[in-house]
Design a protein around this motif. Structure first.
Motif, mmCIF file in Angstrom:
data_model
loop_
_atom_site.group_PDB
_atom_site.id
_atom_site.type_symbol
_atom_site.label_atom_id
_atom_site.label_comp_id
_atom_site.label_asym_id
_atom_site.label_seq_id
_atom_site.Cartn_x
_atom_site.Cartn_y
_atom_site.Cartn_z
ATOM 1 N N LEU A 240 0.818 -1.211 0.000
ATOM 2 C CA LEU A 240 0.000 0.000 0.000
ATOM 3 C C LEU A 240 0.854 1.264 0.000
ATOM 4 N N VAL A 241 2.039 1.182 0.576
ATOM 5 C CA VAL A 241 2.934 2.345 0.572
ATOM 6 C C VAL A 241 3.213 2.793 -0.856
ATOM 7 N N GLN A 242 3.298 1.828 -1.784
ATOM 8 C CA GLN A 242 3.582 2.139 -3.178
ATOM 9 C C GLN A 242 2.472 2.973 -3.815
ATOM 10 N N GLU B 121 4.880 11.339 0.033
ATOM 11 C CA GLU B 121 4.587 10.534 1.208
ATOM 12 C C GLU B 121 5.218 9.149 1.089
ATOM 13 N N CYS B 122 5.129 8.572 -0.087
ATOM 14 C CA CYS B 122 5.731 7.251 -0.326
ATOM 15 C C CYS B 122 7.233 7.278 -0.068
ATOM 16 N N ARG B 123 7.889 8.302 -0.577
ATOM 17 C CA ARG B 123 9.345 8.381 -0.434
ATOM 18 C C ARG B 123 9.753 8.556 1.028
ATOM 19 N N ALA C 186 15.613 3.158 7.490
ATOM 20 C CA ALA C 186 16.014 3.653 8.817
ATOM 21 C C ALA C 186 16.711 5.009 8.760
ATOM 22 N N MET C 187 16.249 5.883 7.896
ATOM 23 C CA MET C 187 16.813 7.226 7.777
ATOM 24 C C MET C 187 16.061 8.180 8.691
ATOM 25 N N GLY C 188 16.803 9.056 9.381
ATOM 26 C CA GLY C 188 16.184 10.066 10.210
ATOM 27 C C GLY C 188 15.552 11.153 9.365
ATOM 28 N N PHE C 189 14.693 11.969 9.991
ATOM 29 C CA PHE C 189 14.017 13.008 9.237
ATOM 30 C C PHE C 189 14.992 14.014 8.625
ATOM 31 N N GLU C 190 16.097 14.297 9.329
ATOM 32 C CA GLU C 190 17.087 15.227 8.776
ATOM 33 C C GLU C 190 17.699 14.682 7.495
ATOM 34 N N GLU C 191 18.019 13.383 7.512
ATOM 35 C CA GLU C 191 18.590 12.754 6.318
ATOM 36 C C GLU C 191 17.600 12.771 5.154
ATOM 37 N N VAL C 192 16.340 12.449 5.471
ATOM 38 C CA VAL C 192 15.325 12.440 4.417
ATOM 39 C C VAL C 192 15.119 13.846 3.861
ATOM 40 N N SER D 201 8.254 15.874 8.312
ATOM 41 C CA SER D 201 7.404 15.424 9.408
ATOM 42 C C SER D 201 5.932 15.435 8.990
ATOM 43 N N GLN D 202 5.552 16.471 8.265
ATOM 44 C CA GLN D 202 4.175 16.576 7.796
ATOM 45 C C GLN D 202 3.833 15.461 6.817
ATOM 46 N N LEU D 203 4.737 15.200 5.862
ATOM 47 C CA LEU D 203 4.519 14.130 4.888
ATOM 48 C C LEU D 203 4.452 12.765 5.585
ATOM 49 N N HIS D 204 5.276 12.588 6.584
ATOM 50 C CA HIS D 204 5.272 11.347 7.355
ATOM 51 C C HIS D 204 3.922 11.135 8.019
ATOM 52 N N ARG D 205 3.419 12.163 8.673
ATOM 53 C CA ARG D 205 2.144 12.056 9.355
ATOM 54 C C ARG D 205 1.002 11.816 8.364
ATOM 55 N N GLN D 206 1.020 12.563 7.259
ATOM 56 C CA GLN D 206 -0.017 12.401 6.237
ATOM 57 C C GLN D 206 0.031 11.002 5.629
ATOM 58 N N GLY D 207 1.234 10.500 5.397
ATOM 59 C CA GLY D 207 1.383 9.174 4.806
ATOM 60 C C GLY D 207 0.805 8.086 5.692
#
Length: 224
Positions: free
Chosen positions: A163-165, A171-173, A182-188, A200-206
């Motif tokens: 479903l992530v795809q 959001e997928c990325r 296992a990448m931190g938000f700073e790395e992403v 952080s917003q994209l993570h929550r929305q995803g």
């Protein structure tokens, strides 16, 4: 009269005398403590207790004793020292790597919790957050479920990966990078050229969208 060290080595090597082996261990194990203490005295932190240093040195000395051949003309302490130094350095490296992995996991978990509270930098939200998992937090937990979990949870995780795809590209990325790599938000954020708050917003929305997709496709409500 106690037998000499050379006699003990001869009895051990030529006849496999277990008593001679024990006598040699009793004779040299104190040296393992000396080597361990030397390394412990040079430590830069207290993450590894002295007993761990001592155990690493002692096990290495025992291995050296099993391999040592007195015929080579080298003192046993010189021979054993190489084993002990290597064992302690390897052991400290493994302990450091484990410590770094645990610290990284704690940072990732803290980022997820902050993101799912919708309060990356809001102290007020942190104070009012409850201990109960939200549906999104429960979903995040399932995504990183270890391989030895139940068959039902493994199948759920596999379905989530599919479903992530289907999520919007951003959001997928973020979900893939954060959970599967296992990448931190700073790395992403650096990878995607976005701000940390946007990640952080994209993570929550995803995660919220994944929750809806699970309900839509499987009739499943993710709960704590």
């Amino acid at each position: 009269m106690e037998p000499s060290e050379s006699a003990l080595w001869r009895q051990f090597r030529e006849h496999g005398d277990s008593a001679a082996r024990e006598a040699l261990l009793a004779m040299h194990l104190p040296y393992a403590k000396v080597v361990a203490a030397a390394y412990f005295g040079k430590r830069i932190d207290n993450d590894v207790p002295f007993e761990d240093y001592r155990q690493m040195a002692s096990l290495a000395l025992i291995e050296a004793l099993e391999r040592f051949d007195p015929a080579v003309g080298v003192m046993f302490k010189t021979y054993a020292a190489r084993y002990m130094h290597g064992a302690i350095l390897d052991g400290l490296q493994r302990a450091n790597e484990k410590h770094e992995q645990l610290a990284a996991r704690r940072r990732l978990l803290a980022q997820r919790r902050a993101s799912l509270r919708g309060a990356d930098d809001s102290q007020g939200a942190r104070k009012t957050a409850t201990r109960r998992r939200t549906p999104e937090q429960a979903l995040a937990y399932v995504i990183v479920m270890p391989a030895y979990c139940s068959m039902e949870l493994r199948q759920l995780r596999e379905r989530i990966v599919e479903l992530v795809q289907t999520l919007p590209a951003g959001e997928c990325r973020v979900i893939q990078a954060h959970y599967f790599q296992a990448m931190g938000f700073e790395e992403v954020a650096n990878l995607m050229g976005l701000s940390r708050s946007r990640i952080s917003q994209l993570h929550r929305q995803g995660l919220m969208r994944l929750k809806e997709l699970l309900h839509e496709h499987l009739g499943m409500d993710v709960s704590a």
